[in-house]
Scaffold this active site. Structure first.
Site, PDB file in Angstrom:
ATOM      1  N   CYS D 149     -19.416 -93.594   9.876  1.00 20.59           N
ATOM      2  CA  CYS D 149     -20.485 -94.573  10.123  1.00 20.59           C
ATOM      3  C   CYS D 149     -19.970 -95.979  10.393  1.00 20.59           C
ATOM      4  CB  CYS D 149     -21.486 -94.578   8.973  1.00 20.59           C
ATOM      5  SG  CYS D 149     -20.748 -94.712   7.338  1.00 20.59           S
ATOM      6  N   HIS D 242     -24.986-100.947   8.501  1.00 16.35           N
ATOM      7  CA  HIS D 242     -23.641-101.463   8.226  1.00 16.35           C
ATOM      8  C   HIS D 242     -23.399-102.700   9.073  1.00 16.35           C
ATOM      9  CE1 HIS D 242     -22.894 -98.087   5.799  1.00 16.35           C
ATOM     10  NE2 HIS D 242     -21.972 -97.456   6.484  1.00 16.35           N
TER      11      HIS D 242
END
Lengths: 353, 353, 353, 353
Positions: D149, D242
């Site tokens: 990710c 993120h």
């Protein structure tokens, strides 16, 4: 059929932007202009964005914000949705009504006024008639308020319960989201990892608004409902979604299952009328032992327009002559902009727009 | 005078570590050993540190953790402080008592047992006598429990109020901190920006523990106090400090100021005995309109040993025949390890250690 | 020996209150008065309390706050600790210096001024001499600044590393706490569950202040150190404690263990002089793989006065010719009030107070 | 045209449920079954719901969860989407490929395998050819992985930059969301008000995966790209999204505006092919000085299927020969389930499904 032109007031604030969200592609209404205070004049919606969970259309984001101008609004719009802070909303809203504009407001300024309904169409649809007794109504201008965000969540279940069993006593403790304080609102140093057991005026509002909404409007007068309401209000570090714990005592005492079924099957006029922002089920009852939760349930409601418009109830427990339950509602949608939009849809259905 | 040697059980957990914190440089007790399950055996305290707001001494951080061994503990320690999870604490604690160890426990396993007091020395000091009726007492072994963390906060103010005015009805809603769930406890995905309206068994504990603590112990039997208690429990994203909203009805109805003065001036035996962990003022009343707050008030109490041992009350409001108030207590200190340490100090003062 | 009388400016703010905390029972200094803007005049410290983790003495909480009055301060105090917001601090601090007051300030207003040191006594003790070249010094008045809160954390380790190995390149990313923005600071709606990748002026400050502090002061001029500094600054939902990730390149390339040992064994003049607020170990190195963490390490330092005064370094990894590490420091103690108090202690030790 | 039947593995986890979300009403695929470990067998999706921001359809919520059974899946499904935890995914995924199932996985188990592409169709579309060299391909079974990710967010902008200017050096610091750790993942006591500067294996993954993805696949071999990557990874109390800070050095050095334009105008094959989950603009560049933010930008992408599929870049600053910027991507959509769904859409467009 051409759409009704509407203005959004207080468009830089959290509630104002929820109005914009609720009015994007609305089947009845189209936004004529976004209004706020002088100092935001010239900015675009995207410059002052506060809503975190909705992806606005590019053209919406590019809409300009103008200084609030009653004459201009009255000229261009049939109705106005007001997200103006309560302490400065009163005068502007009155002026708009005098100038023939139908005002659907989230502000508290006029809530306890003489012929002004605090309207939740699933709770007190007949109160809309009070509006016709406003002096300005003959010119097409009037004010309809929605309830305070923490009153809104509990009014529908309490109405369903009162209708079925009678209602004697309500003790409510709130777990209120940060968005309820607007923007900038609560400083992060106070909010993160903390609970603040005070929201100015909130407990008084719950106690008086419930009594007004669950009361009657007869011969030009509101008569308040008679049951004890005791409120404790606190702010928790949640973005959206007011959770409330309830202890109630009813006249007839149903089982927890009966109470659940009463809530689950409750329907109001917005459901009968199939209004665009009305959820199929105004009160959703969850059986899981750890619901409702703000993070999971604030957006409840049918997908589409009614997202965030259902109230979610859970943990119904009978204890002697009392019942305990938790209630959750989205404070800036059902308890804010969405409530006012539903009121406008309801007014239109009643031929008042 | 040499100090009493004590063991800390469950030393890898949040409560276990609060025990270590409370026992550092304690005037009566010295830690003989830290105990936990097999799998932590060989680790040092600093390897498993969970307490965030206390700077431990280097030598404390370097203490080793051993596997729980009843025989060894019984040989080396006069008393044990237990932070063992409730579901596995019962057997170990019983075995320790049988082996002559005085057990002061935060676990719930034995709270409703026959001759076991749920002791808060400011609330029900006479209940300590129940312990002398335990079968193992003649060998020096016995079990004293403290109350559940959410019962602990409200028991002292309710006792003060009951003593002064009589008590008829209590509705309590909790805003409970994450540390109450131990470690790892609540997943962060559930906690951040959310409220969880359910804590397994908590509401039942509040209702039954309050009735037991505010009742009497006579002729070998606990008689429960008779007032209605209705609890709604929820978890909020706060690290330490349980906030609780209360609605109460008393027999005599004082003004809000009288009630405040009753709470503020309340003193119990720990204060008279000047026990090391007893705060000067067991109930602190704050007049500000936005207190108590977990972030500001959890550590209330005189500086030093009693930090986190006072209960803080605020927002006392009278409403008809009811009063509303908020109560805050530190759930892992007063409502956890500190409560058990105070119980041990009290037992020592009564000649039982 | 009588204590030196000092004033605290900006006493209603977060930094001002940390000053009060650091000066309670200080062996050298005693607080003569608390000062803030007109509108806080007449309030007591306890009315405006913002520090969450320190239990102030009752008499401290009862201290009154006065409007800032240069003449009065100059008459009553030898020195002033300034927590005034940077944008309005410049004039007041200059006036105080002109009136013979030694000013130890956390504000940025004078940091890049001609003869004004940005002083961290473990980093650039000789820079204190620049102060003697200030025009007002002959009358006893002068200004000493501490570094920006995010520069403060990384300056000591970078100094230790530069001294040992030479330093060529620094890339730093910050995870800055909310208290760094003062109060009310960041709105909670922006902070909760979010990261804001922007702090106005912060990156420029890190880049220029590091170059000034790690440079030299010769013949009345600061000469800036020559290495590349690249800063990315962001705000995270943490109350206290700035975490910073570093990528550095040194001239000589030590192993990770050598670098750790260099940091761990580093000592500066405050340690030699045993100043009251100097931690025994200015740089603590942790070996655990998940440290330093704000919640666990912000308060590092010897218990007592130096709590929060150590910088904590962890996760030292060598990667080719680069090293990677994380650094944590308490932004309102070491990087705020504590830094300025240490500067004053250092000035006293050097005979300048 | 009938839809391709697919299985969702790991359906009780955060990624598994994002798969379900992305596959609701998908134009190419229909879910044949939800699979997880034995112990969830018999539950329904709504019993284990973890996704907080998507309103699933009632029929989706009612889907049952079955124990993972390779034979059954192979019989009923042409493809499988795997959200199985990386440490146990390897074997199951290999078995599925051997049984003729095309596996699109978010697990890391096979990422560095010989003929297995880490595929982001906007980054390295030609790597899909490596899959044809897998032994099982002739039977229709194969494995395609998506990137970790935190690699996913930065790979597209670094590709655009590398293509235009050459790339020499990357220093990245991550601000990673809690959902990246799965469920239960990070304990709330570690997460609330804290940052954890460690995610096991993450820095190594970023460094190796970037080199593999930005390298080439020739004659059955991956050749890794040659530039320095230095990663510092940390977990922040954010639910989704993120954020990553970057310092980069390019061969040719564009202005900040040129770099922004290069990123803004970047398009890849998914855009040309108009794949259902491909955002119109794979890299959105924001000009505001405080963006991207997880709360505001994680869901970027065209409304509809591509929500959460765009990477958002902001704060592009040139500093000497370096550039600094911030990048945000949705870690469980683009960096998780959405990435794998896009890979499957791409494989279908290439005739491999």
């Amino acid at each position: 059929m051409s759409k009704i032109r509407v203005a959004v007031l207080g468009a830089t604030g959290m509630i104002g932007q929820r109005f914009v969200q609720m009015l994007e592609d609305h089947p009845y209404f189209e936004i004529e202009g976004l209004y706020a205070s002088e100092r935001s004049c010239g900015k675009k919606l995207k410059d002052v964005l506060k809503v975190r969970d909705h992806v606005f259309k590019e053209e919406t984001l590019g809409m300009g914000i103008e200084a609030t101008d009653v004459k201009k609004i009255a000229k261009n719009s049939r109705a106005a949705f007001s997200g103006i802070p309560s302490d400065i909303a009163g005068r502007t809203e009155s002026d708009l009504a005098k100038n023939g504009v139908a005002v659907f407001t989230n502000a508290g300024a006029h809530r306890m006024d003489r012929n002004v309904a605090i309207l939740i169409p699933e709770v007190n649809p007949s109160h809309l008639n009070s509006v016709k007794d406003q002096d300005t109504y003959k010119n097409g201008g009037y004010i309809v308020t929605n309830a305070n965000c923490s009153s809104t969540g509990i009014a529908p279940p309490l109405t369903a319960i009162r209708n079925a069993y009678g209602l004697d006593f309500v003790s409510v403790s709130t777990y209120q989201a940060l968005s309820g304080a607007g923007y900038p609102g609560v400083p992060s140093l106070d909010a993160v990892g903390n609970v603040i057991p005070f929201i100015s005026g909130e407990e008084e509002k719950i106690e008086s608004e419930l009594a007004k909404m669950l009361g009657t409007y007869e011969k030009g007068e509101f008569r308040y409902a008679k049951f004890v309401t005791l409120a404790n209000c606190a702010r928790v570090p949640v973005i959206d979604g007011h959770l409330e714990s309830l202890v109630i005592r009813t006249d007839k005492i149903p089982s927890a299952d009966e109470l659940a079924e009463t809530l689950r099957s409750y329907r109001g006029e917005p459901q009968t009328l199939k209004l665009p922002s009305a959820p199929e089920q105004p009160i959703i009852v969850r059986n899981e032992d750890n619901r409702p939760q703000p993070a999971l349930d604030a957006m409840a409601g049918a997908p589409g327009r009614a997202k965030g418009m259902s109230v979610v109830v859970g943990r119904i427990r009978k204890s002697g002559e009392y019942h305990k339950l938790f209630v959750l509602s989205h404070n800036t949608i059902r308890g804010g902009a969405g409530g006012a939009v539903l009121n406008a849809e309801f007014a239109k259905a009643k031929g008042m727009l």
